[in-house]
Design an enzyme around this catalytic site. Structure first.
Site, PDB file in Angstrom:
ATOM      1  N   LYS A  14       0.817  -1.217   0.000  1.00  0.00           N
ATOM      2  CA  LYS A  14       0.000   0.000   0.000  1.00  0.00           C
ATOM      3  C   LYS A  14       0.858   1.277   0.000  1.00  0.00           C
ATOM      4  O   LYS A  14       2.063   1.222   0.272  1.00  0.00           O
ATOM      5  CB  LYS A  14      -0.928  -0.029   1.219  1.00  0.00           C
ATOM      6  N   TYR A  54     -12.688  -2.052  -3.499  1.00  0.00           N
ATOM      7  CA  TYR A  54     -13.130  -2.211  -2.106  1.00  0.00           C
ATOM      8  C   TYR A  54     -14.654  -2.168  -1.976  1.00  0.00           C
ATOM      9  O   TYR A  54     -15.165  -1.863  -0.896  1.00  0.00           O
ATOM     10  CB  TYR A  54     -12.487  -1.133  -1.232  1.00  0.00           C
ATOM     11  N   ASN A 117      -1.816   0.266   6.958  1.00  0.00           N
ATOM     12  CA  ASN A 117      -1.308  -1.012   7.465  1.00  0.00           C
ATOM     13  C   ASN A 117      -0.456  -1.779   6.445  1.00  0.00           C
ATOM     14  O   ASN A 117      -0.280  -2.981   6.529  1.00  0.00           O
ATOM     15  CB  ASN A 117      -2.449  -1.862   8.019  1.00  0.00           C
ATOM     16  N   HIS A 120      -2.179  -5.332   1.587  1.00  0.00           N
ATOM     17  CA  HIS A 120      -3.489  -5.966   1.392  1.00  0.00           C
ATOM     18  C   HIS A 120      -3.263  -7.410   0.971  1.00  0.00           C
ATOM     19  O   HIS A 120      -2.311  -7.700   0.250  1.00  0.00           O
ATOM     20  CB  HIS A 120      -4.268  -5.255   0.269  1.00  0.00           C
ATOM     21  N   GLU A 131      -9.848 -10.582  -7.449  1.00  0.00           N
ATOM     22  CA  GLU A 131      -8.893  -9.478  -7.281  1.00  0.00           C
ATOM     23  C   GLU A 131      -7.734  -9.582  -8.275  1.00  0.00           C
ATOM     24  O   GLU A 131      -7.233  -8.557  -8.762  1.00  0.00           O
ATOM     25  CB  GLU A 131      -8.379  -9.466  -5.833  1.00  0.00           C
TER      26      GLU A 131
HETATM   27  N1  UDP Z   1      -9.710  -0.269   7.530  1.00  0.00           N
HETATM   28  C1  UDP Z   1      -9.759   0.960   8.164  1.00  0.00           C
HETATM   29  N2  UDP Z   1     -10.464   1.063   9.344  1.00  0.00           N
HETATM   30  C2  UDP Z   1     -11.100   0.014   9.917  1.00  0.00           C
HETATM   31  C3  UDP Z   1     -11.040  -1.241   9.272  1.00  0.00           C
HETATM   32  C4  UDP Z   1     -10.336  -1.345   8.074  1.00  0.00           C
HETATM   33  O1  UDP Z   1      -9.189   1.920   7.670  1.00  0.00           O
HETATM   34  O2  UDP Z   1     -11.698   0.165  10.985  1.00  0.00           O
HETATM   35  C5  UDP Z   1      -8.968  -0.395   6.268  1.00  0.00           C
HETATM   36  C6  UDP Z   1      -7.645  -1.097   6.439  1.00  0.00           C
HETATM   37  O3  UDP Z   1      -6.697  -0.470   5.597  1.00  0.00           O
HETATM   38  C7  UDP Z   1      -7.933  -2.491   5.945  1.00  0.00           C
HETATM   39  C8  UDP Z   1      -8.951  -2.221   4.841  1.00  0.00           C
HETATM   40  O4  UDP Z   1      -9.736  -1.153   5.347  1.00  0.00           O
HETATM   41  O5  UDP Z   1      -6.762  -3.137   5.489  1.00  0.00           O
HETATM   42  C9  UDP Z   1      -9.858  -3.364   4.492  1.00  0.00           C
HETATM   43  O6  UDP Z   1     -10.480  -3.842   5.690  1.00  0.00           O
HETATM   44  P1  UDP Z   1     -10.576  -5.384   5.995  1.00  0.00           P
HETATM   45  O7  UDP Z   1     -11.489  -5.556   7.150  1.00  0.00           O
HETATM   46  O8  UDP Z   1     -10.908  -6.121   4.729  1.00  0.00           O
HETATM   47  O9  UDP Z   1      -9.098  -5.749   6.494  1.00  0.00           O
HETATM   48  P2  UDP Z   1      -7.938  -6.609   5.809  1.00  0.00           P
HETATM   49  O10 UDP Z   1      -8.594  -7.680   4.993  1.00  0.00           O
HETATM   50  O11 UDP Z   1      -7.130  -5.652   4.952  1.00  0.00           O
HETATM   51  O12 UDP Z   1      -7.130  -7.145   6.958  1.00  0.00           O
HETATM   52 MG    MG Z   2     -10.090  -7.611   3.566  1.00  0.00          MG
END
Ligand code: UDP
Ligand code: MG
Length: 138
Positions: A14, A54, A117, A120, A131
């Site tokens: 990212k 997303y 974070n 992805h 994807e």
């Molecule tokens: N995210 C965020 N706030 C939240 C939860 C998620 O900004 O409270 C962002 C974070 O960058 C995350 C992405 O949204 O990686 C997608 O969320 P998901 O729950 O799918 O997490 P991931 O699969 O990336 O662990």
């Molecule tokens: Mg996810």
């Protein structure tokens, strides 16, 4: 259960990590953990593309910021391959919130916050196919 030796998953380094020039270091971590990088490209996407990518999160309060963020700078998109690639990549990435990620995971090491974070990874074999097609269908 059918086990595939060459399961594929989509990984994205990212903007927060690319901006800190961590992409090569993170690619090495994938390779050192048995992943082959089959395809990769460094790109910057439009916000409208991030919104499509997303879409599953469109009702979440963080959706708009998330899409602005993913389109805010260059990203490195990769197809990773190994046995159990999807689940092993999720394990190697660590929890969504870097504060909750285990030692030795990419998000623990590099993640700045729950939104920044660093990586992805697809969350299922089915979504990995969708994807991978999203970024690499030609
Ligand atoms: N995210 C965020 N706030 C939240 C939860 C998620 O900004 O409270 C962002 C974070 O960058 C995350 C992405 O949204 O990686 C997608 O969320 P998901 O729950 O799918 O997490 P991931 O699969 O990336 O662990
Ligand atoms: Mg996810």
């Amino acid at each position: 259960m059918i086990m595939s030796k060459n399961e594929k998953t989509l990984s994205i380094i990212k903007p927060d990590a690319v901006e800190r020039n961590l992409d090569n270091e993170i690619k090495e971590i994938f390779k050192n953990n048995g992943f082959s990088i089959l395809k990769e490209k460094k790109i910057q996407i439009e916000k409208s593309e991030a919104e499509k990518f997303y879409k599953v999160h469109e009702t979440k309060p963080f959706y708009n910021d998330l899409c602005s963020y993913l389109s805010s700078g260059p990203i490195v998109v990769m197809v990773l391959e190994k046995a159990n690639a999807v689940i092993d990549n999720r394990e190697l990435m660590g929890a969504t919130n870097p504060k909750e990620a285990k030692d030795g995971t990419i998000r623990k090491k590099y993640g700045i916050s729950i939104d920044k974070n660093s990586v992805h990874g697809s969350d299922s074999i089915e979504n990995a196919k969708i994807e991978i097609d999203f970024f690499f269908k030609d």
